[in-house]
Design a protein around this motif. Structure first.
Motif, PDB file in Angstrom:
ATOM      1  N   GLY A   1      45.937  75.489 -31.700  1.00 42.84           N
ATOM      2  CA  GLY A   1      46.497  76.195 -32.625  1.00 42.84           C
ATOM      3  C   GLY A   1      46.580  75.773 -33.931  1.00 42.84           C
ATOM      4  N   ASP A   2      45.360  75.229 -34.561  1.00 44.26           N
ATOM      5  CA  ASP A   2      45.797  74.596 -35.738  1.00 44.26           C
ATOM      6  C   ASP A   2      44.881  75.241 -36.953  1.00 44.26           C
ATOM      7  OD1 ASP A   2      47.235  72.376 -34.819  1.00 44.26           O
ATOM      8  OD2 ASP A   2      45.482  71.797 -33.706  1.00 44.26           O
ATOM      9  N   MET A   3      44.411  76.314 -37.133  1.00 46.95           N
ATOM     10  CA  MET A   3      43.773  77.049 -37.764  1.00 46.95           C
ATOM     11  C   MET A   3      44.743  77.897 -38.506  1.00 46.95           C
ATOM     12  SD  MET A   3      40.759  75.987 -37.800  1.00 46.95           S
ATOM     13  CE  MET A   3      39.749  74.772 -36.656  1.00 46.95           C
ATOM     14  N   SER A   4      44.513  78.197 -39.674  1.00 46.31           N
ATOM     15  CA  SER A   4      45.306  79.007 -40.547  1.00 46.31           C
ATOM     16  C   SER A   4      45.332  80.561 -40.150  1.00 46.31           C
ATOM     17  CB  SER A   4      44.722  79.346 -42.090  1.00 46.31           C
ATOM     18  OG  SER A   4      44.334  77.862 -42.519  1.00 46.31           O
ATOM     19  N   ALA A   5      44.307  81.317 -39.593  1.00 51.20           N
ATOM     20  CA  ALA A   5      44.737  82.684 -39.514  1.00 51.20           C
ATOM     21  C   ALA A   5      43.830  82.902 -38.124  1.00 51.20           C
ATOM     22  CB  ALA A   5      44.481  83.487 -40.588  1.00 51.20           C
ATOM     23  N   ALA A   6      43.145  82.025 -37.557  1.00 48.67           N
ATOM     24  CA  ALA A   6      42.248  82.237 -36.423  1.00 48.67           C
ATOM     25  C   ALA A   6      42.940  81.621 -35.235  1.00 48.67           C
ATOM     26  CB  ALA A   6      41.034  81.948 -36.897  1.00 48.67           C
ATOM     27  N   LEU A   7      42.182  81.959 -34.158  1.00 46.51           N
ATOM     28  CA  LEU A   7      42.433  81.023 -32.829  1.00 46.51           C
ATOM     29  C   LEU A   7      41.003  80.286 -32.723  1.00 46.51           C
ATOM     30  CD1 LEU A   7      44.347  80.872 -30.416  1.00 46.51           C
ATOM     31  CD2 LEU A   7      42.995  82.725 -29.201  1.00 46.51           C
ATOM     32  N   ALA A   8      41.451  78.966 -32.267  1.00 48.70           N
ATOM     33  CA  ALA A   8      40.458  77.673 -31.851  1.00 48.70           C
ATOM     34  C   ALA A   8      40.505  77.788 -30.402  1.00 48.70           C
ATOM     35  CB  ALA A   8      40.501  76.688 -32.860  1.00 48.70           C
ATOM     36  N   ILE A   9      39.099  77.697 -30.029  1.00 46.83           N
ATOM     37  CA  ILE A   9      39.067  77.589 -28.313  1.00 46.83           C
ATOM     38  C   ILE A   9      38.225  76.408 -28.173  1.00 46.83           C
ATOM     39  CG2 ILE A   9      38.612  78.346 -26.226  1.00 46.83           C
ATOM     40  CD1 ILE A   9      39.756  81.009 -27.139  1.00 46.83           C
ATOM     41  N   GLY A  10      38.440  75.277 -27.299  1.00 48.79           N
ATOM     42  CA  GLY A  10      37.313  74.563 -26.954  1.00 48.79           C
ATOM     43  C   GLY A  10      36.884  74.996 -25.601  1.00 48.79           C
ATOM     44  N   ILE A  11      35.350  75.098 -25.457  1.00 43.38           N
ATOM     45  CA  ILE A  11      34.778  75.478 -24.114  1.00 43.38           C
ATOM     46  C   ILE A  11      34.030  74.421 -23.474  1.00 43.38           C
ATOM     47  CG2 ILE A  11      33.442  77.056 -22.853  1.00 43.38           C
ATOM     48  CD1 ILE A  11      34.334  79.113 -25.093  1.00 43.38           C
ATOM     49  N   PRO A  12      34.292  73.952 -22.260  1.00 39.77           N
ATOM     50  CA  PRO A  12      33.779  72.724 -21.634  1.00 39.77           C
ATOM     51  C   PRO A  12      31.949  72.922 -21.712  1.00 39.77           C
ATOM     52  CG  PRO A  12      35.673  73.148 -20.556  1.00 39.77           C
ATOM     53  CD  PRO A  12      35.618  74.156 -21.510  1.00 39.77           C
ATOM     54  N   SER A  13      31.366  71.926 -21.807  1.00 40.65           N
ATOM     55  CA  SER A  13      29.853  72.134 -21.349  1.00 40.65           C
ATOM     56  C   SER A  13      29.776  72.236 -19.757  1.00 40.65           C
ATOM     57  CB  SER A  13      29.103  71.147 -22.107  1.00 40.65           C
ATOM     58  OG  SER A  13      27.729  71.112 -21.545  1.00 40.65           O
ATOM     59  N   LEU A  14      28.690  73.050 -19.586  1.00 41.44           N
ATOM     60  CA  LEU A  14      28.131  73.062 -18.096  1.00 41.44           C
ATOM     61  C   LEU A  14      27.456  71.609 -18.072  1.00 41.44           C
ATOM     62  CD1 LEU A  14      27.253  76.689 -17.574  1.00 41.44           C
ATOM     63  CD2 LEU A  14      29.478  75.473 -17.044  1.00 41.44           C
ATOM     64  N   HIS A  15      26.933  70.944 -18.867  1.00 36.07           N
ATOM     65  CA  HIS A  15      26.116  69.852 -18.732  1.00 36.07           C
ATOM     66  C   HIS A  15      26.827  68.461 -18.627  1.00 36.07           C
ATOM     67  CE1 HIS A  15      23.074  72.758 -19.409  1.00 36.07           C
ATOM     68  NE2 HIS A  15      23.339  73.124 -20.814  1.00 36.07           N
ATOM     69  N   SER A  16      27.833  68.393 -19.111  1.00 37.00           N
ATOM     70  CA  SER A  16      28.548  67.172 -19.024  1.00 37.00           C
ATOM     71  C   SER A  16      30.077  67.494 -19.340  1.00 37.00           C
ATOM     72  CB  SER A  16      28.380  66.452 -20.102  1.00 37.00           C
ATOM     73  OG  SER A  16      28.983  65.210 -20.605  1.00 37.00           O
ATOM     74  N   TRP A  17      31.149  66.888 -18.795  1.00 33.69           N
ATOM     75  CA  TRP A  17      32.405  66.974 -18.902  1.00 33.69           C
ATOM     76  C   TRP A  17      33.074  66.264 -20.137  1.00 33.69           C
ATOM     77  CZ3 TRP A  17      35.535  62.515 -18.723  1.00 33.69           C
ATOM     78  CH2 TRP A  17      35.068  61.414 -18.537  1.00 33.69           C
ATOM     79  N   ARG A  18      32.086  65.317 -20.825  1.00 29.96           N
ATOM     80  CA  ARG A  18      32.565  64.606 -21.880  1.00 29.96           C
ATOM     81  C   ARG A  18      32.622  65.148 -23.330  1.00 29.96           C
ATOM     82  NH1 ARG A  18      32.526  59.190 -20.066  1.00 29.96           N
ATOM     83  NH2 ARG A  18      34.074  59.043 -21.767  1.00 29.96           N
ATOM     84  N   TYR A  19      32.249  66.641 -23.291  1.00 28.07           N
ATOM     85  CA  TYR A  19      32.356  67.033 -24.443  1.00 28.07           C
ATOM     86  C   TYR A  19      32.659  68.594 -24.575  1.00 28.07           C
ATOM     87  CZ  TYR A  19      27.455  67.906 -23.838  1.00 28.07           C
ATOM     88  OH  TYR A  19      26.242  68.347 -23.380  1.00 28.07           O
ATOM     89  N   ASN A  20      33.163  69.269 -25.626  1.00 26.44           N
ATOM     90  CA  ASN A  20      33.517  70.870 -25.492  1.00 26.44           C
ATOM     91  C   ASN A  20      32.618  71.421 -26.790  1.00 26.44           C
ATOM     92  OD1 ASN A  20      36.642  71.843 -24.186  1.00 26.44           O
ATOM     93  ND2 ASN A  20      35.316  70.207 -23.491  1.00 26.44           N
ATOM     94  N   GLY A  21      32.600  72.608 -26.738  1.00 23.20           N
ATOM     95  CA  GLY A  21      32.098  73.277 -27.808  1.00 23.20           C
ATOM     96  C   GLY A  21      33.212  74.031 -28.387  1.00 23.20           C
ATOM     97  N   LEU A  22      33.474  73.915 -29.983  1.00 21.13           N
ATOM     98  CA  LEU A  22      34.590  74.436 -30.604  1.00 21.13           C
ATOM     99  C   LEU A  22      34.216  75.840 -31.174  1.00 21.13           C
ATOM    100  CD1 LEU A  22      37.363  74.175 -31.997  1.00 21.13           C
ATOM    101  CD2 LEU A  22      36.219  73.146 -33.781  1.00 21.13           C
ATOM    102  N   PHE A  23      35.212  76.708 -30.672  1.00 22.40           N
ATOM    103  CA  PHE A  23      34.692  78.115 -31.095  1.00 22.40           C
ATOM    104  C   PHE A  23      35.874  78.719 -31.878  1.00 22.40           C
ATOM    105  CE2 PHE A  23      31.849  77.124 -27.831  1.00 22.40           C
ATOM    106  CZ  PHE A  23      30.820  78.001 -28.059  1.00 22.40           C
ATOM    107  N   ILE A  24      35.680  79.487 -32.888  1.00 24.58           N
ATOM    108  CA  ILE A  24      36.675  80.003 -33.854  1.00 24.58           C
ATOM    109  C   ILE A  24      36.755  81.416 -33.892  1.00 24.58           C
ATOM    110  CG2 ILE A  24      37.949  79.718 -36.186  1.00 24.58           C
ATOM    111  CD1 ILE A  24      36.825  76.701 -36.395  1.00 24.58           C
ATOM    112  N   SER A  25      37.892  82.207 -33.774  1.00 21.84           N
ATOM    113  CA  SER A  25      37.939  83.593 -34.004  1.00 21.84           C
ATOM    114  C   SER A  25      37.905  84.247 -35.080  1.00 21.84           C
ATOM    115  CB  SER A  25      38.992  84.082 -33.105  1.00 21.84           C
ATOM    116  OG  SER A  25      40.073  84.025 -33.742  1.00 21.84           O
TER     117      SER A  25
END
Length: 692
Positions: free
Chosen positions: A309-333
């Motif tokens: 919840g740290d963006m000014s006017a958007a929603l930020a979501i981290g989505i785990p990778s299917l290839h490794s649990w060690r990283y996420n992709g960051l997606f912003i609305s």
């Protein structure tokens, strides 16, 4: 209340022989220079030490002066009204009964001490007096048991999540109770079989201001429905419809509020890719829309979301990778929380979580650690990722490495090998789970390394930026805990690797540093100051190598007020303008904050908390735009994930001479206020030839 123990006032250091001589012949004079010019005597910070049995489970500031120390192992709560200098035990609660301490998020006069039973305690005057109340069930333990109304005028509106378990493992009953007077009278039952409830109303709508949304368990042990009511479920009870059929409505896994967004995770059949989850989002708890992610095969089946919840006017979501649990992709609305773009790939996920991401107090600035050896990590899940730090100045629309300091703290150039540009970035340990003390706008303190990728913590040094990460200086060898006060004029560092008997401090925003003896040796676990980073009082908590009167924890209060002059005036301060990476504007505005002029000797305190923005001063530039939905950044340009489709009415006559209109692939960063009329209109549709 009763006094906890006696505290000793300790003066760090002693006057020099010259000071003693001057005072002996001129007892009423301040320090005198040999030129005969009178100057203010530079004082010495004062320390006060208190002792406790155990480290705090929670350490909370209610305002700039009132602090609470909660120790769950002994069931005790202590309160200080002078920024941790002296302490009193809250003896209104029976010894050993305190199981949780919760401060009111919208009224800093109110706090609650919950027990494991049905009798609890509340204060409405920051701990000076306490009142008991009872609820029919003990509080739930796996989530926050209290939810609060966001309207400060309705601070007494509180939801209480209770649970009662029988002898069988699955025989627990969960119910929610409510009060409108802060438990002054007996609370009422709101709803049974609830997983969680929260106030979700629109404060601008009198009709829906008191709207409550509950995750109601309808029989399944893991799934449920969302029920809503604006009258505490007395006459109005409605099931929230996501517009996707009864399966979605009754497949709710969880829900939560993230800034202005209310989000719901719902079970999905995966559309042929197997079961997964989808997200529904609303900003008014009335119209719900499904979150749309880019057209990627990896995103067809999603099992988990990390909401940020740290963006000014958007929603930020981290989505785990299917290839490794060690990283996420960051997606912003977008501003509605509906359409998402990929902001950053491969954000590091530490073993203990959460994501290696740190939002800063400076507007729209954030840091993230990105996994570099992705292929190796995907092939060997036990391999430790190598990470590098990147920074954004536009809420994730673009990211860049951190430029290293030009020289180290000794004035020597960095030894970065032959590939200087590749191997000479600054990387920081972001420690998202650790306590990050408040910092003034523009100031960043961190532990890191100038190297190809981030070195282990014990091999790192401590760095400072005063311009939101554009430039850096190395301020100390080795890792240190850090804190800022008086709007950045006071900086404090303490060793974070081994027991120590001193701190290093600066009263000129990091230009010069002094050593302060603590008169106690401790392994420091926490260094902090009051919210807002405007105080002259600091506090550190550490473990003693030997017990003191059967107490093994020391709390050291440090008062830096003797080191500074009087209250700053308007002549002592100046505006500091936040800047983007390549522009004088941040999110389309010239935003400014007050800072003390470098040569002044005074304290700012809270007199210059004002901040402002020069509206309409910034024309839109490339930095104000990011990639649009279903576009991804490639070689510095936003490219479509799918080929454009030619409209049916286009390219019918002479394709060699015709064009059709397509999206540009860009969107204005959500919350950006740049001036569009005369600036870059990068999000305007573009014309494309029919023969391309």
């Amino acid at each position: 209340m009763r006094a906890l123990f006696n505290t000793a006032l300790l003066f760090a250091g002693a006057p020099s022989l010259l000071d003693n001589f001057v005072r002996s012949i001129c007892p009423n004079a301040a320090t005198i220079s040999f030129l005969g010019v009178q100057a203010r005597e530079v004082g010495i910070p004062q320390t006060t030490i208190s002792y406790f049995e155990q480290l705090p489970t929670k350490f909370r500031y209610l305002n700039s002066t009132t602090v609470f120390y909660f120790d769950s192992s002994t069931g005790a709560v202590y309160v200080s009204e002078d920024e941790a200098k002296s302490w009193l035990l809250v003896d209104s609660v029976p010894s050993g009964d305190a199981a949780d301490f919760i401060e009111h998020p919208y009224d800093n006069r109110i706090a609650y001490i919950l027990t494991r039973g049905i009798k609890h305690y509340t204060t409405r005057d920051r701990g000076r007096t306490w009142h008991s109340f009872e609820v029919p069930m003990p509080p739930i333990r796996d989530i926050d048991p209290l939810s609060f109304h966001a309207n400060p005028e309705k601070a007494g509106y509180v939801l209480y999540q209770g649970t009662q378990c029988g002898t069988e493992a699955d025989s627990c009953i969960k119910e929610t109770f409510y009060t409108t007077d802060g438990f002054s009278t007996e609370p009422k039952r709101l709803l049974s079989r609830t997983v969680a409830c929260l106030f979700a109303g629109d404060l601008d709508s009198e009709e829906h201001e008191d709207l409550i949304v509950c995750h109601h368990n309808s029989g399944s042990p893991s799934l449920g429905v969302l029920l809503a009511s604006s009258d505490f479920f007395v006459d109005e009870i409605r099931e929230i419809d996501f517009g996707a059929g009864s399966r979605a409505n009754r497949g709710v896994l969880s829900f939560l509020r993230v800034n202005q967004f209310l989000t719901v995770n719902v079970v999905s059949d995966g559309g042929g890719f197997g079961p997964g989850m989808v997200v529904y989002v609303t900003t008014n708890a009335k119209q719900w829309k499904r979150a749309h992610f880019p057209s990627s095969a990896e995103l067809k089946r999603i099992f988990f979301f990390n909401f940020m919840g740290d963006m000014s006017a958007a929603l930020a979501i981290g989505i785990p990778s299917l290839h490794s649990w060690r990283y996420n992709g960051l997606f912003i609305s977008d501003v509605n929380g509906t359409y998402y773009v990929e902001s950053l790939k491969h954000i590091h996920l530490p073993n203990s979580g959460p994501l290696d991401f740190r939002s800063l107090r400076s507007p729209s600035v954030a840091l993230a650690n990105q996994v570099e050896n992705v292929v190796e990590v995907e092939n060997d899940w036990e391999l430790e990722p190598k990470v590098r730090t990147v920074i954004t100045y536009n809420d994730g629309a673009s990211w860049n490495p951190l430029d290293p300091p030009p020289l180290d703290m000794h004035g020597r150039p960095w030894d970065c090998g032959h590939h200087r540009a590749q191997n000479c970035s600054l990387h920081l340990h972001l420690n998202p789970k650790a306590h990050n003390p408040p910092t003034p706008p523009g100031y960043i303190l961190g532990v890191g390394s100038v190297s190809g990728t981030l070195l282990p913590y014990e091999e790192c040094d401590t760095y400072l930026s005063r311009d939101a990460g554009k430039s850096w200086m190395q301020v100390r060898h080795g890792p240190h805990k850090y804190a800022s006060g008086d709007s950045g004029n006071i900086l404090v560092l303490v060793n974070d690797q081994q027991p120590t008997d001193h701190v290093r401090y600066s009263t000129d925003a990091g230009v010069s540093w002094q050593k302060l003896k603590l008169d106690v040796t401790i392994r420091v676990h926490l260094l902090t100051t009051a919210p807002g980073a405007t105080s002259q009082q600091f506090m550190l908590i550490g473990t003693l190598p030997n017990t003191h009167e059967n107490k093994r924890i020391a709390v050291v209060h440090i008062d830096f007020s003797p080191t500074q002059g009087g209250q700053c005036t308007e002549q002592d301060v100046e505006k500091w303008y936040a800047q983007g990476r390549e522009t004088d504007c941040v999110m389309g505005q010239k935003q400014w904050f007050w800072r003390r002029k470098p040569e002044r000797d005074c304290y700012m305190g809270t007199a210059f908390n004002e901040r402002g923005a020069d509206l309409g001063a910034c024309l839109c530039t490339d930095a104000d735009f990011g990639c649009d939905y279903n576009y991804v950044l490639q070689a510095g340009q936003c490219a479509p994930l799918q080929s454009d489709s030619i409209p049916e009415s286009a390219c019918l006559d002479n394709p060699n001479e015709e064009e059709y209109k397509v999206l540009s692939g860009y969107r204005l960063v959500p919350g950006n206020a740049c001036k569009r009329e005369e600036g870059n209109m990068k999000d305007a549709p573009v014309m494309k030839s029919c023969v391309e």
